[in-house]
Motif scaffolding. Structure first.
Motif, mmCIF file in Angstrom:
data_model
loop_
_atom_site.group_PDB
_atom_site.id
_atom_site.type_symbol
_atom_site.label_atom_id
_atom_site.label_comp_id
_atom_site.label_asym_id
_atom_site.label_seq_id
_atom_site.Cartn_x
_atom_site.Cartn_y
_atom_site.Cartn_z
ATOM 1 N N TYR A 1 1.332 -1.090 0.184
ATOM 2 C CA TYR A 1 0.151 0.362 -0.282
ATOM 3 C C TYR A 1 0.846 1.066 0.264
ATOM 4 O O TYR A 1 0.023 2.246 -0.649
ATOM 5 C CB TYR A 1 -0.831 0.207 1.109
ATOM 6 N N CYS B 1 -8.633 2.137 1.829
ATOM 7 C CA CYS B 1 -7.908 2.537 3.575
ATOM 8 C C CYS B 1 -7.501 3.661 4.262
ATOM 9 O O CYS B 1 -8.192 3.270 5.409
ATOM 10 C CB CYS B 1 -6.760 2.000 3.036
ATOM 11 N N TYR C 1 -11.407 2.866 8.028
ATOM 12 C CA TYR C 1 -10.299 2.698 8.933
ATOM 13 C C TYR C 1 -10.681 3.907 9.299
ATOM 14 O O TYR C 1 -10.575 4.227 11.364
ATOM 15 C CB TYR C 1 -8.991 3.061 8.198
ATOM 16 N N GLU D 1 -11.821 -4.151 2.272
ATOM 17 C CA GLU D 1 -12.195 -3.464 3.636
ATOM 18 C C GLU D 1 -12.703 -4.892 4.503
ATOM 19 O O GLU D 1 -11.970 -5.349 5.737
ATOM 20 C CB GLU D 1 -12.483 -2.974 3.838
#
Length: 223
Positions: free
Chosen positions: A58, A136, A140, A208
């Motif tokens: 990532y 992401c 999150y 995710e």
């Protein structure tokens, strides 16, 4: 995709598509037990070990975006996302994993699919590559804040450090900046590219969910 109000921001429109996935994430057994502090250590360490492998790729994709994106201000933002993220994640992983780090660990099928998808975005317009990275940040940050503001017994939760990392004001600001950049790119992009941005954002939001689900199931290669 159905017609949306063209005056609304891309991030607002795409989140309406992703909201159901996000709600399923909040209701997933991994997140519910992590919030309650009841998640088994085995499942958490499985997740964290795979997350470590995921983030190595990532952060490279974040740096790759920095090499492509304009203006230079955006490039600087993505370099900062990469360098700051490495520092924070290394600290978090070290806190929980300690000496348990296994550099020979193999990616799970879900982790391999997710990282391969992100790396394949190098062949797409930069707007699409950025949109693939956004879940992401957004997922999150939302999950961390949801747990932090709604869970009881936080002081005794063994995963308090993880929760506070993603509910932190600094991560919230970084997420807002990433969203702002995506909206700016989308506003100047063609309808075709906007649709691609939306499709990859939804796909990566699903990933995710499956990433946490794979940790819950202690996923491994069967053959």
């Amino acid at each position: 995709m159905e017609k949306e109000n063209p005056a609304s921001l891309w991030s607002e429109r795409v989140w309406r598509y992703a909201e159901d996935i996000y709600q399923k994430i909040l209701c997933s057994p991994f997140i519910k037990e992590l919030a309650a502090g009841n998640l088994s250590r085995e499942k958490y360490l499985h997740y964290l070990s795979q997350d470590r492998l995921y983030l190595k790729e990532y952060f490279r994709v974040l740096a790759h975006v920095a090499s492509r994106i304009h203006p230079d201000e955006y490039a600087a933002d993505f370099l900062r996302f990469a360098t700051d993220g490495i520092t924070v994640e290394q600290s978090l992983h070290s806190f929980y994993l300690g000496e348990k780090v296994n550099d020979d660990l193999q990616m799970s099928p879900t982790c391999a699919l997710y990282t391969s998808t992100l790396k394949s975005m190098a062949y797409e317009p930069v707007e699409v590559e950025v949109a693939a990275l956004l879940p992401c940040f957004v997922v999150y940050q939302r999950v961390g804040m949801h747990i932090y503001t709604s869970a009881s017994g936080m002081e005794n939760n063994p995963y308090k450090a993880w929760i506070e990392t993603y509910a932190d004001e600094y991560f919230e600001k970084a997420t807002a900046r990433a969203v702002e950049i995506c909206d700016s790119l989308a506003a100047r992009a063609s309808e075709e590219i906007q649709n691609k941005m939306t499709e990859i954002f939804i796909f990566c939001t699903r990933m995710e969910y499956f990433f946490w689900d794979s940790a819950w199931k202690l996923e491994k290669w069967e053959i």
